[in-house]
Design a protein around this motif. Sequence first.
Motif, PDB file in Angstrom:
ATOM      1  N   MET A  98     -14.169  -7.330 -89.798  1.00  0.00           N
ATOM      2  CA  MET A  98     -13.696  -8.699 -89.564  1.00  0.00           C
ATOM      3  C   MET A  98     -14.110  -9.206 -88.187  1.00  0.00           C
ATOM      4  SD  MET A  98      -9.819  -8.402 -91.375  1.00  0.00           S
ATOM      5  CE  MET A  98      -9.489 -10.376 -91.012  1.00  0.00           C
ATOM      6  N   ARG A  99     -14.639  -8.421 -87.197  1.00  0.00           N
ATOM      7  CA  ARG A  99     -15.002  -8.791 -85.999  1.00  0.00           C
ATOM      8  C   ARG A  99     -16.365  -9.211 -86.147  1.00  0.00           C
ATOM      9  NH1 ARG A  99     -12.517  -4.180 -82.374  1.00  0.00           N
ATOM     10  NH2 ARG A  99     -13.688  -5.191 -80.917  1.00  0.00           N
ATOM     11  N   ARG A 100     -16.838 -10.349 -85.991  1.00  0.00           N
ATOM     12  CA  ARG A 100     -18.324 -10.735 -86.139  1.00  0.00           C
ATOM     13  C   ARG A 100     -18.963 -11.767 -85.006  1.00  0.00           C
ATOM     14  NH1 ARG A 100     -19.451 -10.814 -92.667  1.00  0.00           N
ATOM     15  NH2 ARG A 100     -18.823  -8.677 -93.187  1.00  0.00           N
ATOM     16  N   ASP A 101     -18.046 -12.305 -84.401  1.00  0.00           N
ATOM     17  CA  ASP A 101     -18.419 -13.184 -83.525  1.00  0.00           C
ATOM     18  C   ASP A 101     -18.604 -12.763 -81.908  1.00  0.00           C
ATOM     19  OD1 ASP A 101     -15.918 -13.318 -82.254  1.00  0.00           O
ATOM     20  OD2 ASP A 101     -15.519 -15.177 -83.476  1.00  0.00           O
ATOM     21  N   GLU A 102     -19.175 -13.166 -81.020  1.00  0.00           N
ATOM     22  CA  GLU A 102     -19.372 -12.758 -79.733  1.00  0.00           C
ATOM     23  C   GLU A 102     -18.001 -12.666 -79.089  1.00  0.00           C
ATOM     24  OE1 GLU A 102     -21.907 -13.623 -75.851  1.00  0.00           O
ATOM     25  OE2 GLU A 102     -22.404 -14.771 -77.340  1.00  0.00           O
ATOM     26  N   CYS A 103     -17.060 -13.141 -79.401  1.00  0.00           N
ATOM     27  CA  CYS A 103     -15.655 -13.188 -78.766  1.00  0.00           C
ATOM     28  C   CYS A 103     -14.986 -11.803 -79.079  1.00  0.00           C
ATOM     29  CB  CYS A 103     -14.830 -14.523 -78.966  1.00  0.00           C
ATOM     30  SG  CYS A 103     -13.078 -14.314 -78.417  1.00  0.00           S
ATOM     31  N   GLU A 156     -25.201  -5.423 -93.664  1.00  0.00           N
ATOM     32  CA  GLU A 156     -26.224  -6.771 -94.212  1.00  0.00           C
ATOM     33  C   GLU A 156     -26.155  -7.810 -93.257  1.00  0.00           C
ATOM     34  OE1 GLU A 156     -28.594  -6.738 -96.428  1.00  0.00           O
ATOM     35  OE2 GLU A 156     -28.278  -5.151 -97.396  1.00  0.00           O
ATOM     36  N   CYS A 157     -24.720  -7.934 -92.544  1.00  0.00           N
ATOM     37  CA  CYS A 157     -24.395  -9.041 -91.512  1.00  0.00           C
ATOM     38  C   CYS A 157     -25.123  -8.605 -90.691  1.00  0.00           C
ATOM     39  CB  CYS A 157     -22.740  -8.979 -91.512  1.00  0.00           C
ATOM     40  SG  CYS A 157     -22.457 -10.095 -90.055  1.00  0.00           S
ATOM     41  N   TRP A 158     -24.833  -7.332 -89.891  1.00  0.00           N
ATOM     42  CA  TRP A 158     -25.224  -7.129 -88.824  1.00  0.00           C
ATOM     43  C   TRP A 158     -26.924  -6.730 -88.720  1.00  0.00           C
ATOM     44  CZ3 TRP A 158     -22.924  -8.493 -84.737  1.00  0.00           C
ATOM     45  CH2 TRP A 158     -21.291  -8.344 -84.602  1.00  0.00           C
ATOM     46  N   LYS A 165     -27.995 -10.472 -88.338  1.00  0.00           N
ATOM     47  CA  LYS A 165     -27.890 -11.228 -86.763  1.00  0.00           C
ATOM     48  C   LYS A 165     -28.843 -10.301 -86.051  1.00  0.00           C
ATOM     49  CE  LYS A 165     -22.849 -11.633 -87.008  1.00  0.00           C
ATOM     50  NZ  LYS A 165     -22.596 -13.197 -86.523  1.00  0.00           N
ATOM     51  N   THR A 166     -29.401  -9.172 -86.243  1.00  0.00           N
ATOM     52  CA  THR A 166     -30.440  -8.410 -85.443  1.00  0.00           C
ATOM     53  C   THR A 166     -31.607  -9.306 -85.621  1.00  0.00           C
ATOM     54  OG1 THR A 166     -29.435  -6.197 -85.703  1.00  0.00           O
ATOM     55  CG2 THR A 166     -31.722  -6.304 -85.309  1.00  0.00           C
ATOM     56  N   ILE A 167     -31.952  -9.578 -86.777  1.00  0.00           N
ATOM     57  CA  ILE A 167     -33.339 -10.546 -87.246  1.00  0.00           C
ATOM     58  C   ILE A 167     -33.153 -11.752 -86.445  1.00  0.00           C
ATOM     59  CG2 ILE A 167     -34.449 -11.702 -88.996  1.00  0.00           C
ATOM     60  CD1 ILE A 167     -33.540  -9.281 -91.042  1.00  0.00           C
ATOM     61  N   LEU A 168     -31.975 -12.362 -86.614  1.00  0.00           N
ATOM     62  CA  LEU A 168     -32.023 -13.662 -85.770  1.00  0.00           C
ATOM     63  C   LEU A 168     -32.014 -13.740 -84.390  1.00  0.00           C
ATOM     64  CD1 LEU A 168     -29.106 -15.339 -87.980  1.00  0.00           C
ATOM     65  CD2 LEU A 168     -31.619 -16.023 -88.098  1.00  0.00           C
ATOM     66  N   LEU A 169     -31.261 -12.659 -83.727  1.00  0.00           N
ATOM     67  CA  LEU A 169     -31.578 -12.501 -82.362  1.00  0.00           C
ATOM     68  C   LEU A 169     -32.938 -12.116 -82.025  1.00  0.00           C
ATOM     69  CD1 LEU A 169     -28.332 -10.578 -81.494  1.00  0.00           C
ATOM     70  CD2 LEU A 169     -28.978 -12.835 -80.356  1.00  0.00           C
TER      71      LEU A 169
END
Length: 391
Positions: free
Chosen positions: A295-300, A337-339, A342-346
């Motif tokens: 559930m932890r997905r944002d930078e914070c 899939e989520c990470w 995020k890898t692709i976008l970063l």
Amino acid sequence: MQQIAQKQLDRLNALLESHVSSNDTFLKGRLGLIYYYFHLYKVTEKAALKHKAEDLLQQVFSNINSTIPTLIGAALSTGGAGLGFAVNSMYRQGLLEFEVDNEFERLDEYLFKTACDLISEDNTDFLHGALGVIHYFTERQRTTPQVACYLDTLVEKVCLNAVQEDAGCWFRNTLMRVDGEEVINFSMSHGLCGILLVLLNAYDTSAHRELIQKTVNGGIQFILKHKIDVDFSRNEYSFFPFMMKRGASEISAPNRMGWCYGDLNEVLLFYRAGKRFNDDSLLRLADLIGMQSMMRRDECATMVSTSCFCHGTAGLAQFCKTLYEERGLEIYREGYECWIEKTILLLDEELEKDAYAGKEGDMLEGVVGIAFTLLSYVTDMTLRWNKALLL
């Protein structure tokens, strides 16, 4: 998303193609590139990739006997264990013709003797110390009794070197000090989780199973004794400390979640130990912490701001893939899939800014680790390159 991932992988491969490594090490140099190119060849069957890997490997062997060698010591990261692991892994996969027993007899003896010294000096680091050597011997093709003897001796020495307390056991690491003071490190990369995972990997073939089980259970007991109460209202998400001073009355942990440090380290350890020793309570705890971590997905909540493998999105993606393979929970597949996304976008931002200039050949903090993660994502072929990093 596989097509988008493939485009990003092509961009990373172009960077690696033009990169010239200045050293031969596994985590930052030619050996890591060789390891990657052989796996890329396995997926694509492009002969040019195999030839490139073979040419690079010839350079490594030539440099070993040079006046200024670029492999130093026994470590997995920068020395002989990295050479042994990479070459042995590719040989076992049929990607390389190599007389392991004949060619590595002297290397094995050197690694064994050096690892004995490292253990006596409390250098138990996975990446930079004795545990990387044990990891190599665990994965080593066992066609001679000498390799098994080396492994058993080192496993026994490490287990007997554990610091025993009422709370369980832990290991000193002379490389990990804070302001010159000794600390207890809990991580996969440098601390207790990594040591216990290496010991679990050695369990099947070891003559010291009871000792391994006792040590792993003692280490897990120590970890559980230092479990932290999370507080979502104060944005405190980590269940376990990263490191602590011995006897500290108060412990805390940053929210970082990655391959190197963080709660997923413990989750993987609990899954593997729980299955190995039939401990359902440990498996249930791993499920609880693992699902909360997903559930932890944002930078914070994660302190993740880069795509690199060590403490970035690529490492988290591959970690989720490993946890899904371990436990089969859908939430880990969704996390994967989520990470990856995020890898692709970063990468779009990072490659535009040349963020990895000078780090192309770096497996943990540069291009190679990210490329490995995307390669596993775009192919249906089972790749086990991540075993090098205990995943």
